[in-house]
Design an enzyme around this catalytic site. Structure first.
Site, short mmCIF file in Angstrom:
data_model
loop_
_atom_site.label_atom_id
_atom_site.label_comp_id
_atom_site.label_asym_id
_atom_site.label_seq_id
_atom_site.Cartn_x
_atom_site.Cartn_y
_atom_site.Cartn_z
N GLU A 196 0.75 -1.23 0.00
CA GLU A 196 0.03 -0.03 -0.24
C GLU A 196 0.82 1.19 0.03
O GLU A 196 0.29 2.39 -0.53
CB GLU A 196 -0.87 0.09 1.27
CG GLU A 196 -2.04 -1.01 1.05
CD GLU A 196 -1.77 -2.17 1.43
OE1 GLU A 196 -0.48 -2.81 1.91
OE2 GLU A 196 -2.74 -3.38 1.75
N PHE A 212 -11.09 -6.97 14.35
CA PHE A 212 -10.06 -7.42 13.29
C PHE A 212 -9.70 -6.37 12.50
O PHE A 212 -10.79 -5.89 11.63
CB PHE A 212 -10.65 -8.89 12.61
CG PHE A 212 -9.64 -9.46 11.70
CD1 PHE A 212 -8.35 -9.93 12.02
CD2 PHE A 212 -10.03 -9.33 10.18
CE1 PHE A 212 -7.62 -10.11 11.27
CE2 PHE A 212 -9.08 -9.87 9.33
CZ PHE A 212 -7.71 -10.30 9.66
N GLN A 213 -8.52 -6.13 12.23
CA GLN A 213 -8.09 -5.19 11.24
C GLN A 213 -8.75 -3.98 11.62
O GLN A 213 -8.75 -2.91 10.47
CB GLN A 213 -8.11 -5.45 9.95
CG GLN A 213 -7.23 -6.89 9.58
CD GLN A 213 -7.15 -7.04 8.02
OE1 GLN A 213 -8.01 -6.84 7.05
NE2 GLN A 213 -6.12 -7.45 7.66
N LYS A 246 -17.05 -0.60 6.76
CA LYS A 246 -17.68 -1.61 5.66
C LYS A 246 -19.08 -1.81 5.52
O LYS A 246 -19.82 -1.77 4.42
CB LYS A 246 -17.11 -2.95 6.18
CG LYS A 246 -17.40 -4.12 5.18
CD LYS A 246 -16.98 -5.52 5.20
CE LYS A 246 -17.10 -6.44 4.02
NZ LYS A 246 -16.39 -7.76 4.40
N MET A 269 24.36 9.46 1.14
CA MET A 269 24.06 10.85 1.89
C MET A 269 24.38 10.76 3.34
O MET A 269 25.08 11.46 4.02
CB MET A 269 22.57 11.01 1.77
CG MET A 269 22.10 12.40 2.19
SD MET A 269 23.17 13.76 1.72
CE MET A 269 22.38 14.13 0.06
C1 LIG Z 1 18.24 14.97 0.84
C2 LIG Z 1 17.47 16.11 0.86
C3 LIG Z 1 18.37 17.40 0.43
C4 LIG Z 1 17.66 18.63 0.15
N1 LIG Z 1 18.35 19.73 0.03
C5 LIG Z 1 17.77 20.78 -0.48
C6 LIG Z 1 18.27 21.83 -0.88
O1 LIG Z 1 19.53 21.89 -0.96
N2 LIG Z 1 17.71 23.00 -1.44
C7 LIG Z 1 16.16 22.90 -1.64
O2 LIG Z 1 15.46 24.00 -2.02
N3 LIG Z 1 15.60 21.99 -1.38
C8 LIG Z 1 16.26 20.95 -0.60
N4 LIG Z 1 15.53 19.87 -0.08
C9 LIG Z 1 14.13 19.82 0.17
C10 LIG Z 1 13.72 20.67 1.25
O3 LIG Z 1 13.55 19.68 2.20
C11 LIG Z 1 12.04 21.09 1.11
O4 LIG Z 1 11.17 19.99 0.68
C12 LIG Z 1 12.14 22.26 -0.02
O5 LIG Z 1 13.13 23.25 0.00
C13 LIG Z 1 10.65 22.79 0.00
O6 LIG Z 1 10.38 23.40 -1.19
P1 LIG Z 1 9.40 24.72 -1.30
O7 LIG Z 1 9.92 25.80 -0.43
O8 LIG Z 1 9.28 25.16 -2.75
O9 LIG Z 1 8.14 24.31 -0.88
P2 LIG Z 1 6.96 23.32 -1.15
O10 LIG Z 1 7.00 22.13 -0.08
O11 LIG Z 1 7.02 22.91 -2.43
O12 LIG Z 1 5.68 24.20 -0.47
C14 LIG Z 1 5.00 25.06 -1.43
C15 LIG Z 1 4.64 26.14 -1.11
O13 LIG Z 1 4.05 26.85 -2.00
C16 LIG Z 1 2.53 27.36 -1.46
N5 LIG Z 1 1.58 26.88 -2.48
C17 LIG Z 1 1.01 25.91 -2.99
N6 LIG Z 1 0.07 25.92 -4.17
C18 LIG Z 1 0.35 27.49 -4.19
C19 LIG Z 1 -0.54 28.30 -4.89
N7 LIG Z 1 -1.37 27.62 -5.85
N8 LIG Z 1 -0.32 29.63 -5.03
C20 LIG Z 1 0.62 30.19 -4.05
N9 LIG Z 1 1.22 29.17 -3.33
C21 LIG Z 1 1.20 28.06 -3.28
C22 LIG Z 1 2.70 26.35 -0.41
O14 LIG Z 1 1.51 27.03 0.75
C23 LIG Z 1 3.72 26.25 0.15
O15 LIG Z 1 3.95 27.36 1.18
C24 LIG Z 1 16.10 18.45 0.19
C25 LIG Z 1 15.59 17.42 0.52
C26 LIG Z 1 16.34 16.42 0.87
C27 LIG Z 1 15.41 15.02 1.04
C1 LIG Z 2 12.61 5.65 4.81
C2 LIG Z 2 13.81 6.58 5.25
N1 LIG Z 2 14.74 6.20 5.89
C3 LIG Z 2 15.86 6.66 6.17
C4 LIG Z 2 16.36 7.85 5.45
C5 LIG Z 2 17.53 8.52 5.90
N2 LIG Z 2 18.29 8.46 4.70
C6 LIG Z 2 18.41 9.76 3.67
S1 LIG Z 2 19.32 9.49 2.59
C7 LIG Z 2 19.92 7.75 3.04
C8 LIG Z 2 20.77 6.89 2.27
C9 LIG Z 2 20.11 6.70 0.94
O1 LIG Z 2 21.04 5.76 0.35
P1 LIG Z 2 20.87 5.25 -1.43
O2 LIG Z 2 19.49 5.23 -1.77
O3 LIG Z 2 21.83 4.32 -1.80
O4 LIG Z 2 21.53 6.80 -2.09
P2 LIG Z 2 22.73 7.64 -2.22
O5 LIG Z 2 22.78 8.58 -1.12
O6 LIG Z 2 23.72 6.34 -1.96
O7 LIG Z 2 22.72 8.15 -3.50
C10 LIG Z 2 18.89 7.50 4.28
C11 LIG Z 2 19.25 6.17 4.82
C12 LIG Z 2 15.27 8.22 4.68
N3 LIG Z 2 15.42 9.36 4.22
N4 LIG Z 2 14.11 7.67 4.41
#
Ligand SMILES: Cc1cc2nc3c(=O)[nH]c(=O)nc-3n(C[C@H](O)[C@H](O)[C@H](O)COP(=O)(O)OP(=O)(O)OC[C@H]3O[C@@H](n4cnc5c(N)ncnc54)[C@H](O)[C@@H]3O)c2cc1C
Ligand SMILES: Cc1ncc(C[n+]2csc(CCOP(=O)(O)OP(=O)(O)O)c2C)c(N)n1
Ligand SMILES: [Mg+2]
Lengths: 163, 592
Positions: free
Chosen positions: B67, B129-130, B179, B496
């Site tokens: 799911e 159940f469930q 259900k 990462m």
């Molecule tokens: C490993 C990892 C590394 C990351 N590194 C970075 C990084 O280096 N740089 C980076 O930028 N992010 C990074 N992120 C992502 C970060 O965590 C956030 O998800 C991201 O920065 C949020 O983007 P955003 O501000 O565009 O917001 P979003 O989450 O896209 O939110 C959208 C915003 O727009 C508004 N909105 C929605 N619809 C409308 C509309 N129709 N009109 C007006 N407003 C609207 C919402 O209210 C909200 O405030 C990383 C994520 C991961 C997993």
């Molecule tokens: C469900 C979940 N568990 C743990 C993490 C923490 N986490 C972020 S990046 C990462 C490693 C990802 O490894 P891989 O898929 O091999 O990607 P790589 O960074 O090597 O490109 C982990 C464990 C996460 N983001 N999501």
């Protein structure tokens, strides 16, 4: 700063948990929360006392407004308003202390609503501060139990919080 | 269907009185809502609904293998189309398995409706159940949720769910259906509401005109302006209006991870992504700007770095449909609450009315400064390497696909490399979990994308750790012949995590080495797909071309990449935009 927020919310089972959940999930303060149905059966009125700096309270209000179940929200602290809280206090009231306690009841315009040989139940309504003051004024060792409703409030003047 | 008219078809007046069961209502409401695809998995509590679904072929049901896959696939479908993604799961474990996908959609504001089965109303609360409290479990990660207690409420609730999911700031909505509410023997007259009004919910339709005017004036007066745009531009389908405004002003623009592609990334005004792994030029421009306009972005901590150092010289304008996004972490000077599309249109109109021009001299100087920052070449990497560099793999992917691709991603280094090295020129092409950062998102999301766009090239970039989190969905891809290409950047590590351990834990690599990996080629083959593996840089392009050449096959391409590569630039915890770690230079690399 302390804020008293008044809300009209949909009278649905999930509404209360949504609001309580919001406060715990986001780490906001919640001092008291009262809720009861209104004259409009589909709506409940909720009064919530919280505290935080301006930015936090602003965010709290925005987050509350965002909940689908919150129909209207008013920050009573922003204007002239009246607050009332109700308190029931069970007091140890033996012969020696009765006069003193009755004097306090008089001064605070409270009511004795239950009497036994050894106890009183006192009812008192007023601003929360007045309730605090009453508790302070009771001689030490005489309080058995305190129940407070938490404040409810309403704005002054003709405007009402309605849909 | 037999030759009788479809139930609920309003063009047939006889149908106004159509008697339907709750199960039939559920299916009919989806049809009336225009839903074409449902991602789901059956179980006891939803069997009446499945039975009703069985009798209708207006809706395509995609049977996932877990799911979580259903909720991610519905999410991917929504991201790629802008439509509401729909999934259907059973009570208890079906619902809990879907929660990760629901939370993922919630964090990125993705419109989704999740129908969950529930135990019959008379036994709710008896640990039946469930039984789980689905409404309770999902409450903190949905825009709203409903428990439908009476069959009479079903149609209206479904209508409300779709309306809430897609309007304002979008988000997932859960509809929990006991259900007995779907009992096939209890039929009631059905009519799908045309409209729905909620007295407690009315998202902003237009921005405040006075504020918009103020914003435009500030923009025109700016000496070092920057556009900072985010996922809201994609969600609000405002890419065109944004591009027009930015081009007209000639200002630099940067985007969050979620907004990539809303403005063409190959355009010279685009500075690259900003934030933790953003480019030097984007982050420096943020640090030096005197006028920042944030559009549909939420000042996430990955973007702002340390708040005290954030845009120290700037007046900040913020356009967002959700008032709670404004001034949440960073104080904003000109807040504009409204949908991006209408606000941008209004801005363009005001700009025309005012007839003003940006300060050309200041702008020239500003661009000169930016070009100097660009000269730092912050995305440099070793192009002479004998092992495949992940950056090179993404660049090759770009080349092979001509920049025309729907690319989903898992979470980790590969995600950042994709964001840095695959410039998207269109919105809804880059599909990844930003807010929750959910490993396992990529493959099921790609299924949703491929089903939405059957003829478009769709790839999923992943890591060997992430891909294993929803690997079972390869079976779904086989069943529905989804010709997705998995590009696995296999570095043998949770890269990462390994990077953080190298930087902040003196290279103590606690449990970040991914031991006992499967043979991905054979694994893919055992699911009935094509598996390929490449280890040498000079074989990569040919392999990718071969993979993408197999237009009707799912291909799993296991790309062995350098296990030691790190993502640069990087803003470490507690630092500001101007304090980035840059990649080692050529000579530093030789020294090491
Ligand atoms: C490993 C990892 C590394 C990351 N590194 C970075 C990084 O280096 N740089 C980076 O930028 N992010 C990074 N992120 C992502 C970060 O965590 C956030 O998800 C991201 O920065 C949020 O983007 P955003 O501000 O565009 O917001 P979003 O989450 O896209 O939110 C959208 C915003 O727009 C508004 N909105 C929605 N619809 C409308 C509309 N129709 N009109 C007006 N407003 C609207 C919402 O209210 C909200 O405030 C990383 C994520 C991961 C997993
Ligand atoms: C469900 C979940 N568990 C743990 C993490 C923490 N986490 C972020 S990046 C990462 C490693 C990802 O490894 P891989 O898929 O091999 O990607 P790589 O960074 O090597 O490109 C982990 C464990 C996460 N983001 N999501
Ligand atoms: Mg890895």
């Amino acid at each position: 700063m302390r804020h008293i927020l008044s809300m009209l919310v949909e009278n649905e089972s999930g509404a209360l948990s949504r609001i309580a959940g919001l406060f715990s999930a986001r780490g906001y303060n919640i001092e008291s929360l009262t809720v009861a149905p209104t004259d409009e059966p589909t709506l409940s009125r909720m009064t919530l006392v919280t505290s935080g700096n301006d930015d936090i309270v602003e965010q709290i209000k925005k987050q509350l407004n965002k909940l689908i179940d919150v129909v209207k929200l008013q920050d009573l602290s922003e204007g002239e308003h009246i607050e009332r809280e109700m308190m029931l206090v069970k007091l140890r009231a033996t012969r020696d202390d009765r006069d003193e306690l009755m004097r306090l009841v008089d001064i605070f315009r409270a009511k004795v609503i239950d009497v036994t040989d050894v106890s009183y139940v006192v009812e008192l309504t007023g601003a929360s501060k007045k309730l605090d003051a009453f508790i302070k004024a009771v001689p030490e060792g005489l309080i058995i139990e305190v129940v407070r409703s938490g404040p409810t409030g309403i704005s002054r003047g003709e405007k009402g919080l309605t849909v | 269907m037999p030759d009788q008219p479809a139930p609920g078809d309003s063009s047939n007046p006889a149908n106004a009185l159509m008697q339907l069961s709750g199960a039939e209502i559920t299916v009919q409401a989806l049809i009336d809502e225009g839903v074409e695809t449902v991602f789901g998995y059956p179980g006891g509590a939803v069997l009446h609904i499945y039975d009703a679904l069985f009798k209708r072929d207006e809706i395509k049901h995609i049977l996932v293998r877990h799911e979580q896959g259903a909720s991610h696939a519905a999410d991917g479908y929504a991201r790629a189309t802008g439509k509401v993604g729909v999934c259907l799961v059973t009570s208890g474990p079906g619902a809990t398995n879907a929660v990760t996908g629901i939370a993922t959609a919630y964090m990125d504001s993705i419109p989704m409706v999740v129908l969950t089965g529930q135990v019959p109303t008379p036994v709710i609360g008896s640990d039946a159940f469930q039984e789980v409290d689905t409404v309770g479990i999902t409450r903190p990660c949905v825009k709203h949720n409903f428990l439908v207690k009476r069959v009479e409420d079903l149609a209206l609730t479904i209508k409300k769910a779709f309306y809430i999911a897609k309007s304002g700031r979008p988000g997932p909505v859960v509809v929990d259906i006991p259900k007995d509410v779907t009992d096939p023997n209890i039929k009631i007259p059905y009519q799908y509401p045309v409209d729905v009004h909620l007295r407690s919910y009315s998202p902003a339709q237009r921005g405040h005109h006075g504020q918009i005017k103020r914003a435009v004036e500030k923009l025109l007066a700016a000496k070092r302006p920057v556009f900072y745009t985010g996922g809201g531009v994609v969600l609000g389908d405002a890419a065109e209006a944004l591009t027009t405004l930015v081009r007209q002003l000639g200002y630099p623009i940067t985007s969050t991870l979620m907004g990539l592609g809303a403005y063409p990334m190959t355009d010279k005004q685009f500075l690259g992504m900003l934030g933790m792994h953003g480019t030097y030029e984007a982050n420096m421009a943020m640090h030096e700007t005197d006028c920042l306009i944030a559009i549909g972005a939420r000042f996430d901590d990955r973007v702002t770095g340390k708040i005290e150092h954030f845009c120290p010289h700037a007046e900040i304008i913020h356009v967002d449909v959700d008032p709670s996004s404004i001034s949440k972490t960073v104080k904003v000077h000109v807040p504009i609450v409204g949908p991006v599309q209408s606000v941008l249109e209004d801005m363009l109109a005001v700009l025309e009315d005012l007839g003003g021009q940006p300060d050309r001299d200041a702008l020239t100087a500003w661009w000169q400064q930016i070009d100097q920052w660009r000269g730092v070449d912050c995305l440099r990497y070793d192009r002479t390497s004998q092992v495949i560099k992940p950056q090179f793999a993404v660049e090759t992917l770009y080349k092979v696909t001509n920049g025309d691709l729907y690319l989903t991603s898992d979470v980790g280094q590969h995600q950042m490399f994709a964001a840095q090295f695959y410039p998207f020129d269109k919105p809804r092409r880059w599909i990844n979990s930003g807010g929750l950062g959910t490993m396992g998102f990529g493959l099921p999301a790609a299924m949703g994308v491929q089903i939405a766009h059957p003829d478009a090239p769709v790839a999923c970039i992943s890591g060997e750790a992430s891909i294993l989190m929803c690997i079972q969905e390869m079976a779904t891809c086989k069943q529905y012949d989804l010709p997705i290409k998995v590009i696995l950047l296999n570095n043998g590590y949770m890269g990462m995590v390994r990077q953080w351990q190298e930087f902040f834990y003196e290279s103590r690599y606690a449990h970040s080495y991914v031991d006992a990996l499967p043979d991905f080629v054979h694994l893919a083959e055992s699911f009935g797909h094509v598996g390929m593996r490449v280890e040498k840089p000079d074989e990569l392009e040919a392999a990718m071309r071969e993979a993408f050449g197999m237009k009707d096959r799912f291909v799993f391409l296991d790309v062995v990449v350098d296990p030691t590569e790190n993502v640069y630039p990087m803003i470490c915890a507690g630092k500001g935009h101007h304090e980035m770690e840059l990649p080692p230079t050529m000579s530093e690399r030789e020294l090491a």
